[in-house]
Design an enzyme around this catalytic site. Structure first.
Site, PDB file in Angstrom:
ATOM      1  N   HIS A  70       9.971  36.955  76.630  1.00 58.83           N
ATOM      2  CA  HIS A  70      10.444  36.413  75.354  1.00 58.83           C
ATOM      3  C   HIS A  70       9.368  36.656  74.292  1.00 58.83           C
ATOM      4  O   HIS A  70       8.177  36.484  74.556  1.00 58.83           O
ATOM      5  CB  HIS A  70      10.724  34.914  75.483  1.00 58.83           C
TER       6      HIS A  70
ATOM      7  N   GLU B 193       8.370  34.975  71.771  1.00 55.33           N
ATOM      8  CA  GLU B 193       7.495  33.828  71.500  1.00 55.33           C
ATOM      9  C   GLU B 193       6.399  33.734  72.552  1.00 55.33           C
ATOM     10  O   GLU B 193       5.239  33.453  72.235  1.00 55.33           O
ATOM     11  CB  GLU B 193       8.296  32.526  71.465  1.00 55.33           C
TER      12      GLU B 193
ATOM     13  N   SER C   8      19.636  29.071  65.890  1.00 55.40           N
ATOM     14  CA  SER C   8      19.645  30.257  65.030  1.00 55.40           C
ATOM     15  C   SER C   8      21.053  30.690  64.641  1.00 55.40           C
ATOM     16  O   SER C   8      21.241  31.766  64.073  1.00 55.40           O
ATOM     17  CB  SER C   8      18.909  31.415  65.724  1.00 55.40           C
TER      18      SER C   8
END
Length: 316
Positions: free
Chosen positions: A124, A126, A269
């Protein structure tokens, strides 16, 4: 068929800020604006910004000299940040402030020579950005995804060890991993409050309430959205049939035809227009008026960089 809406759902403050940064940059500087990685993990948002002149790239080398570059809400490693600094680029940082907080925790541990463990999902963006804040060769930075990973992990010095978490994880799963860390490494130090963000926690609480009443749960969010996937998994864990959908067109009538109650939520999101489209689609299948459940109020706002604080309508 009853339609219930989770509350809260949809955009969080970090996503709002990130999208505003790209929109304002396009309004002030004009196209093209380069964005490293999808600014947020939602197909509708990314396609909309792309149509307006945003160019999404993965490597800084893809950005021409003199261009405007924006880092996505997920954050970037120090190596990426330094590469951008070495170029003739104007850079704006759309990293969510709550992700930046975790970055600072890792950087602090690195400076102190403490080893750090990040709870997160491999691959990911992040996680890649957060792992990339650690630079001390005397210490170490490790990633664990499950309690099983914890029991096989070996560190150099159990007396100087801390942990952090990705901001979009399952609250329940993360608690299990933290319990394992504290059992295996009794001296490990964690943040005063875990790093899972308020929006992730609130949306998971809202899905719990939704799943208590709904037969089927529809989660509006893209397949690469970590927090949206966690919402669908949570509903399934509570014994409900749950589907992760990008938009209303994904819904199959067979999913809901026998349901007395369909619950709808959206990842952090996913814009509300997609939820409204889902409601309209469900009403075509015989659904009634949508009813919003009571939930936790959110009033957090994150400011955009001062250079981009403009009324887009005035610029246009």
């Amino acid at each position: 068929m009853q339609i219930l809406l989770a509350n809260p759902r949809g955009f969080c403050a970090g996503v709002d800020r990130a999208i505003s940064i790209v929109e304002n940059a396009l309004a002030i500087y004009g196209a093209p604006i380069y964005v490293r990685h999808e600014v947020v993990h939602n197909r509708y948002v990314v396609d909309s910004l792309r149509q307006r002149g945003a160019i999404f790239i993965e490597q800084i080398s893809e950005v021409p000299d003199g261009a405007i570059l924006i880092f996505s809400a997920h954050g970037v490693s120090q190596a990426v940040r330094n590469e951008a600094k070495s170029r003739d680029l104007t850079v704006f940082d759309a990293t969510c402030p709550l992700v930046t907080k975790v970055h600072m925790e890792v950087a602090r541990a690195s400076r102190r020579g403490e080893e750090s463990i990040l709870i997160g999902h491999a691959g990911h963006p992040e996680v890649e950005g957060t792992m990339g804040q650690y630079s001390n060769p005397e210490g170490g930075m490790y990633l664990v995804e499950s309690p099983e990973d914890v029991w096989t992990l070996n560190v150099k010095n159990e007396g100087k060890l801390s942990f952090m978490t990705q901001t979009t994880l399952s609250v329940d799963d993360t608690s299990d991993v933290i319990d394992a860390l504290r059992k295996r490494f009794p001296k490990i130090v964690g943040p005063r409050k875990d790093d899972i963000c308020y929006a992730t926690t609130n949306r998971q609480e809202a899905v719990r309430a939704l799943a208590e009443q709904a037969d089927v749960v529809l989660v509006v969010g893209s397949k690469n959205s970590s927090n949206s996937n966690r919402l669908a998994e949570l509903a399934q864990r509570m014994g409900r049939t749950a589907f992760l959908i990008d938009d209303a067109a994904d819904i199959q009538e067979a999913w809901v035809k026998d349901a007395a109650c369909v619950g709808v939520t959206a990842g952090a999101s996913a814009p509300d227009i997609l939820v409204q489209n889902v409601i309209a689609r469900l009403r075509e299948f015989g659904g009634g008026e949508a009813v919003t459940l009571e939930g936790r109020e959110e009033n957090i706002v994150f400011e955009v960089p001062k250079e981009l604080r403009v009324d887009v309508r005035e610029v246009e």
